[in-house]
Design a protein around this motif. Structure first.
Motif, PDB file in Angstrom:
ATOM      1  N   HIS A  77       0.844  -1.193   0.000  1.00 45.24           N
ATOM      2  CA  HIS A  77       0.000   0.000   0.000  1.00 45.24           C
ATOM      3  C   HIS A  77       0.877   1.239   0.000  1.00 45.24           C
ATOM      4  N   VAL A  78       0.674   2.074  -0.992  1.00 46.18           N
ATOM      5  CA  VAL A  78       1.422   3.320  -1.136  1.00 46.18           C
ATOM      6  C   VAL A  78       0.535   4.464  -0.688  1.00 46.18           C
ATOM      7  N   ALA A  79       1.076   5.322   0.151  1.00 45.09           N
ATOM      8  CA  ALA A  79       0.292   6.434   0.680  1.00 45.09           C
ATOM      9  C   ALA A  79      -0.177   7.356  -0.450  1.00 45.09           C
ATOM     10  N   GLY A  80      -1.462   7.684  -0.426  1.00 40.72           N
ATOM     11  CA  GLY A  80      -2.013   8.592  -1.422  1.00 40.72           C
ATOM     12  C   GLY A  80      -2.304   7.957  -2.761  1.00 40.72           C
ATOM     13  N   GLU A  81      -2.098   6.656  -2.885  1.00 38.22           N
ATOM     14  CA  GLU A  81      -2.317   5.967  -4.162  1.00 38.22           C
ATOM     15  C   GLU A  81      -3.786   5.615  -4.318  1.00 38.22           C
ATOM     16  N   THR A  82      -4.344   5.908  -5.476  1.00 43.25           N
ATOM     17  CA  THR A  82      -5.730   5.560  -5.744  1.00 43.25           C
ATOM     18  C   THR A  82      -5.840   4.085  -6.109  1.00 43.25           C
ATOM     19  N   SER A  84      -7.134   2.903  -8.782  1.00 48.97           N
ATOM     20  CA  SER A  84      -6.761   2.767 -10.192  1.00 48.97           C
ATOM     21  C   SER A  84      -5.248   2.693 -10.362  1.00 48.97           C
ATOM     22  N   GLU A  85      -4.524   3.546  -9.624  1.00 49.22           N
ATOM     23  CA  GLU A  85      -3.070   3.532  -9.704  1.00 49.22           C
ATOM     24  C   GLU A  85      -2.498   2.235  -9.144  1.00 49.22           C
ATOM     25  N   ARG A  86      -3.086   1.758  -8.065  1.00 46.50           N
ATOM     26  CA  ARG A  86      -2.644   0.492  -7.478  1.00 46.50           C
ATOM     27  C   ARG A  86      -2.887  -0.668  -8.441  1.00 46.50           C
ATOM     28  N   ARG A  87      -4.032  -0.619  -9.093  1.00 50.91           N
ATOM     29  CA  ARG A  87      -4.377  -1.664 -10.064  1.00 50.91           C
ATOM     30  C   ARG A  87      -3.398  -1.660 -11.233  1.00 50.91           C
ATOM     31  N   GLN A  88      -3.048  -0.460 -11.695  1.00 50.72           N
ATOM     32  CA  GLN A  88      -2.110  -0.348 -12.806  1.00 50.72           C
ATOM     33  C   GLN A  88      -0.730  -0.852 -12.401  1.00 50.72           C
ATOM     34  N   ARG A  89      -0.342  -0.574 -11.165  1.00 51.72           N
ATOM     35  CA  ARG A  89       0.965  -1.029 -10.676  1.00 51.72           C
ATOM     36  C   ARG A  89       1.025  -2.551 -10.629  1.00 51.72           C
ATOM     37  N   VAL A  90      -0.040  -3.181 -10.157  1.00 46.07           N
ATOM     38  CA  VAL A  90      -0.087  -4.640 -10.103  1.00 46.07           C
ATOM     39  C   VAL A  90      -0.081  -5.226 -11.513  1.00 46.07           C
ATOM     40  N   ALA A  91      -0.852  -4.625 -12.410  1.00 40.41           N
ATOM     41  CA  ALA A  91      -0.906  -5.112 -13.796  1.00 40.41           C
ATOM     42  C   ALA A  91       0.453  -4.983 -14.479  1.00 40.41           C
ATOM     43  N   ASP A  92       1.151  -3.876 -14.237  1.00 44.34           N
ATOM     44  CA  ASP A  92       2.477  -3.680 -14.838  1.00 44.34           C
ATOM     45  C   ASP A  92       3.467  -4.724 -14.324  1.00 44.34           C
ATOM     46  N   LYS A  93       3.396  -5.007 -13.027  1.00 42.96           N
ATOM     47  CA  LYS A  93       4.296  -6.007 -12.444  1.00 42.96           C
ATOM     48  C   LYS A  93       4.081  -7.373 -13.092  1.00 42.96           C
ATOM     49  N   MET A  94       2.832  -7.763 -13.245  1.00 38.96           N
ATOM     50  CA  MET A  94       2.515  -9.060 -13.835  1.00 38.96           C
ATOM     51  C   MET A  94       2.836  -9.083 -15.328  1.00 38.96           C
ATOM     52  N   THR A  95       2.630  -7.945 -15.991  1.00 36.40           N
ATOM     53  CA  THR A  95       2.912  -7.882 -17.427  1.00 36.40           C
ATOM     54  C   THR A  95       4.400  -8.056 -17.698  1.00 36.40           C
ATOM     55  N   ARG A  96       5.237  -7.431 -16.865  1.00 33.59           N
ATOM     56  CA  ARG A  96       6.688  -7.594 -17.039  1.00 33.59           C
ATOM     57  C   ARG A  96       7.103  -9.053 -16.847  1.00 33.59           C
ATOM     58  N   ALA A  97       6.504  -9.713 -15.864  1.00 31.75           N
ATOM     59  CA  ALA A  97       6.810 -11.129 -15.647  1.00 31.75           C
ATOM     60  C   ALA A  97       6.307 -11.976 -16.820  1.00 31.75           C
ATOM     61  N   ASN A  98       5.153 -11.602 -17.374  1.00 33.94           N
ATOM     62  CA  ASN A  98       4.620 -12.335 -18.530  1.00 33.94           C
ATOM     63  C   ASN A  98       5.519 -12.167 -19.751  1.00 33.94           C
ATOM     64  N   VAL A  99       6.083 -10.971 -19.922  1.00 33.55           N
ATOM     65  CA  VAL A  99       6.988 -10.725 -21.051  1.00 33.55           C
ATOM     66  C   VAL A  99       8.232 -11.603 -20.932  1.00 33.55           C
ATOM     67  N   GLU A 100       8.767 -11.716 -19.717  1.00 37.94           N
ATOM     68  CA  GLU A 100       9.927 -12.583 -19.509  1.00 37.94           C
ATOM     69  C   GLU A 100       9.582 -14.039 -19.812  1.00 37.94           C
ATOM     70  N   LEU A 101       8.400 -14.468 -19.383  1.00 41.65           N
ATOM     71  CA  LEU A 101       7.974 -15.846 -19.655  1.00 41.65           C
ATOM     72  C   LEU A 101       7.804 -16.073 -21.151  1.00 41.65           C
ATOM     73  N   LEU A 102       7.221 -15.105 -21.840  1.00 43.79           N
ATOM     74  CA  LEU A 102       7.012 -15.222 -23.285  1.00 43.79           C
ATOM     75  C   LEU A 102       8.339 -15.263 -24.028  1.00 43.79           C
ATOM     76  N   THR A 103       9.298 -14.466 -23.583  1.00 42.18           N
ATOM     77  CA  THR A 103      10.614 -14.443 -24.220  1.00 42.18           C
ATOM     78  C   THR A 103      11.316 -15.791 -24.082  1.00 42.18           C
ATOM     79  N   LYS A 104      11.205 -16.398 -22.903  1.00 37.52           N
ATOM     80  CA  LYS A 104      11.803 -17.718 -22.703  1.00 37.52           C
ATOM     81  C   LYS A 104      11.117 -18.771 -23.573  1.00 37.52           C
TER      82      LYS A 104
END
Length: 217
Positions: A77-82, A84-104
């Motif tokens: 939990h980040v102070a002052g984070e909405t 929507s912003e929290r959701r985007q942060r989680v999605a970005d984290k998972m997307t980066r991991a998915n890109v690494e998996l796809l590359t492998k």
């Protein structure tokens, strides 16, 4: 006149030193091409199966670590984070991991593009060299009969054939497999976005929405 064999091995044995080097390089490139295609097909099959299992609610060994990363990020939990912003942060984290998996999973798919673009030019070099050998034979024999030029022409055309044999499957494999991996990548991005929504839902608001939906039904 010696009989010219039209088999790949026969054409290789009848070629000169440069022609043999060109054909050997193209033969190795062809083998490498098929190994890359098999590797990419294996990765594509595993990833497709993992997505199908995930859609049916089964636990996938490939996607489970990515989901764990998303859940871990959602607990931060980040102070002052909405929301929507929290959701985007989680999605970005998972997307980066998915890109690494796809590359492998893709393996050396990008090398197919190199093979498909370079092989014809290597074959063309062998073609030019074979034609040059034919002209040299004409000059040495002072004869323009077919018996003089045939070996060089056969070597030239064989080099072209070897180049096409490596380039054609590489080009087809790169385009078809690349399109399939692109579709899988989009599916992984959509899944990451959906999971981010679930992981960042407000429990109180979610329960209220479910209760309202139940009363309306």
């Amino acid at each position: 006149m010696d009989t010219i064999s039209l088999t790949p091995i026969g054409l290789f044995l009848q070629a000169g030193l440069v022609g043999k080097a060109v054909m050997a390089a193209l033969f190795l490139a062809s083998i490498w091409c098929w190994l890359l295609i098999v590797e990419a097909l294996f990765g594509l099959s595993r990833l497709s199966r993992a997505l199908r299992e995930a859609k049916t609610g089964q636990t996938s060994s490939l996607l489970a670590p990515i989901e764990a990363l998303g859940a871990q990020e959602a607990r931060i939990h980040v102070a002052g984070e909405t929301v929507s912003e929290r959701r985007q942060r989680v999605a970005d984290k998972m997307t980066r991991a998915n890109v690494e998996l796809l590359t492998k999973a893709e393996g050396g798919l990008a090398n197919l593009a190199v093979i498909s673009s370079v092989s014809p030019f290597v074959g063309l070099f062998g073609t030019v060299w074979g034609i040059m050998a034919s002209f040299v034979g004409i000059a040495a024999a002072k004869d323009t009969s077919l018996a003089v030029v045939a070996p060089g022409i056969a070597e030239a055309l064989a080099a072209t054939a070897y180049g096409l044999a490596a380039a054609i499957p590489a080009a087809i494999g790169y385009n078809r497999l690349g399109a399939s991996f692109s579709r899988l990548g989009q599916a992984l991005v959509n899944r990451a976005a959906d999971q981010a929504v679930e992981m960042t839902r407000d429990p109180v608001a979610a329960a209220r929405a479910d209760r309202t939906e139940a009363e309306a039904a």
